[in-house]
Design an enzyme around this catalytic site. Structure first.
Site, PDB file in Angstrom:
ATOM      1  N   SER A 165       0.863  -1.180   0.000  1.00 27.72           N
ATOM      2  CA  SER A 165       0.000   0.000   0.000  1.00 27.72           C
ATOM      3  C   SER A 165       0.897   1.227   0.000  1.00 27.72           C
ATOM      4  O   SER A 165       2.066   1.137   0.367  1.00 27.72           O
ATOM      5  CB  SER A 165      -0.841   0.000   1.272  1.00 27.72           C
ATOM      6  OG  SER A 165      -1.454   1.253   1.474  1.00 27.72           O
ATOM      7  N   TYR A 177      -2.210  -0.957  10.508  1.00 36.40           N
ATOM      8  CA  TYR A 177      -2.208  -1.105   9.054  1.00 36.40           C
ATOM      9  C   TYR A 177      -0.892  -0.623   8.412  1.00 36.40           C
ATOM     10  O   TYR A 177      -0.266  -1.361   7.658  1.00 36.40           O
ATOM     11  CB  TYR A 177      -3.400  -0.360   8.448  1.00 36.40           C
ATOM     12  CG  TYR A 177      -3.570  -0.642   6.977  1.00 36.40           C
ATOM     13  CD1 TYR A 177      -3.980  -1.898   6.532  1.00 36.40           C
ATOM     14  CD2 TYR A 177      -3.297   0.336   6.023  1.00 36.40           C
ATOM     15  CE1 TYR A 177      -4.120  -2.171   5.181  1.00 36.40           C
ATOM     16  CE2 TYR A 177      -3.448   0.073   4.671  1.00 36.40           C
ATOM     17  CZ  TYR A 177      -3.861  -1.178   4.261  1.00 36.40           C
ATOM     18  OH  TYR A 177      -3.985  -1.432   2.929  1.00 36.40           O
TER      19      TYR A 177
END
Ligand SMILES: *[C@@H]1O[C@H](CO)[C@@H](O)[C@H](O)[C@H]1NC(C)=O
Ligand SMILES: *[C@@H]1O[C@H](CO)[C@@H](O)[C@H](O)[C@H]1NC(C)=O
Length: 324
Positions: A165, A177
């Site tokens: 990401s 995350y």
């Protein structure tokens, strides 16, 4: 005199790279690809896309329903398995299942796509357990699946594609995350170097914001509500209701701007699996290419400043000491 020459050289390099990356492999129809997290989002779209390209897709889903729905929409070539990447026995049995299907051909591609993001919140509001849950799926799940598939991938001199990401390049929010995605980047880089002698290629895909479950605004809001309700009195007083409200609306607004064009990501993954010369890193989405990746190259203090522009002040920042 020099500037035009540099521009010409730069354009020649771009044309050369574009040309090199345009070579696509022959015989895709005899290649097996295992994809994790095929219930929804990138994994689901990728499974359908590669199936249409004639590849032999082994789609790992978390739920029976995800697997059944995917089967209805794809050819009889596509096979599914139920896989929870955090369960080591489950990963071992899927590895055996794959070995039984691919036989001597080996596994051409592994796409580590399964991932979760909830909760996103200021770090101080969270517990170790909140971090562990995300790292267990996004990082340790990826590591376990990769290690168990490597013998099959080496046999095919195949490829691994890890879905990271832009949050693996720049920490834009609190919670597990971003940590997990930084770690996936690192794992991908180190295993790429290990695998070079074997002719196995490892690519990283770095999507910006896309409309998937990972970026589901209402699920994030629900998690934030629970976290705030469970936060200690001290935390609630220190940050204050206004900070919480502003934080929730910033998360919501950011997630609502997500791109629905998931194919921008799956096309990158497809290229990594089917190109003669795959790239090491793919950034997917205009926000990633034009904003987040360039931002990640700026000095850290500049990034701190830019990110602070979006934050409100907590209610009680404590006595500011004058003089030292
Ligand atoms: C591709 O498949 C064809 C027909 O199955 C075969 O003749 C050819 O050798 C294959 N090419 C490669 C590079 O494996
Ligand atoms: C993984 O676990 C699930 C649920 O426990 C089970 O239904 C599934 O068959 C397992 N997968 C494999 C490949 O053994």
């Amino acid at each position: 005199m020099w500037l035009p020459l540099l521009v010409v050289i730069f354009i020649l390099i771009l044309v050369y790279r574009w040309h090199r990356h345009s070579y696509i492999l022959q015989n895709l129809s005899d290649k097996y690809v295992l994809i994790t997290g095929c219930d929804t989002g990138f994994g689901n779209l990728l499974a359908k896309q590669l199936d249409q390209r004639g590849m032999r897709v082994l789609a790992a889903c978390l739920t029976d329903k995800g697997a059944e729905d995917l089967k209805k929409e794809t050819s009889s070539r596509l096979q599914t398995a139920i896989l929870d990447v955090t369960n080591i026995q489950n990963v071992s049995s899927v590895a055996k299942w794959v070995a039984g299907i691919v036989n001597e051909k080996g596994l051409w591609g592994l796409v580590n796509n399964a991932g979760i993001s909830i909760p996103i919140a200021p770090n101080e509001w969270l517990t170790k357990e909140d971090f562990f849950r995300i790292l267990n799926v996004n990082l340790l799940g990826t590591v376990d699946v990769t290690l168990k598939m490597l013998p099959l991938i080496r046999k095919a001199r195949g490829r691994v594609v890890n879905v990271a990401s832009i949050c693996g390049r720049i920490s834009i929010c609190g919670g597990g995350y971003c940590l997990s995605k930084y770690a996936v980047e690192s794992f991908s880089d180190s295993i790429r170097r290990d695998m070079m002698p074997f002719g196995v290629k490892i690519s990283i895909v770095e999507p910006g914001f896309f409309k998937t479950r990972v970026a589901d605004a209402s699920l994030q809001k629900e998690a934030l509500t629970n976290i705030w309700a469970k936060a200690t009195e001290e935390v609630r007083r220190t940050y204050g209701q206004n900070y919480y409200d502003k934080y929730c609306s910033t998360v919501e607004q950011s997630l609502e701007k997500c791109s629905p064009n998931l194919f921008l990501v799956t096309d990158c993954i497809e290229h990594a699996l089917t190109a003669v010369y795959p790239k090491t890193r793919y950034s997917a989405g205009w926000d990633a290419k034009l904003f987040f990746i360039p931002l990640s190259y700026l000095p850290t203090s500049w990034v701190d400043f830019l990110i602070s522009l979006r934050q409100t002040k907590p209610a009680e920042i404590g006595a500011i000491s004058k003089g030292h």
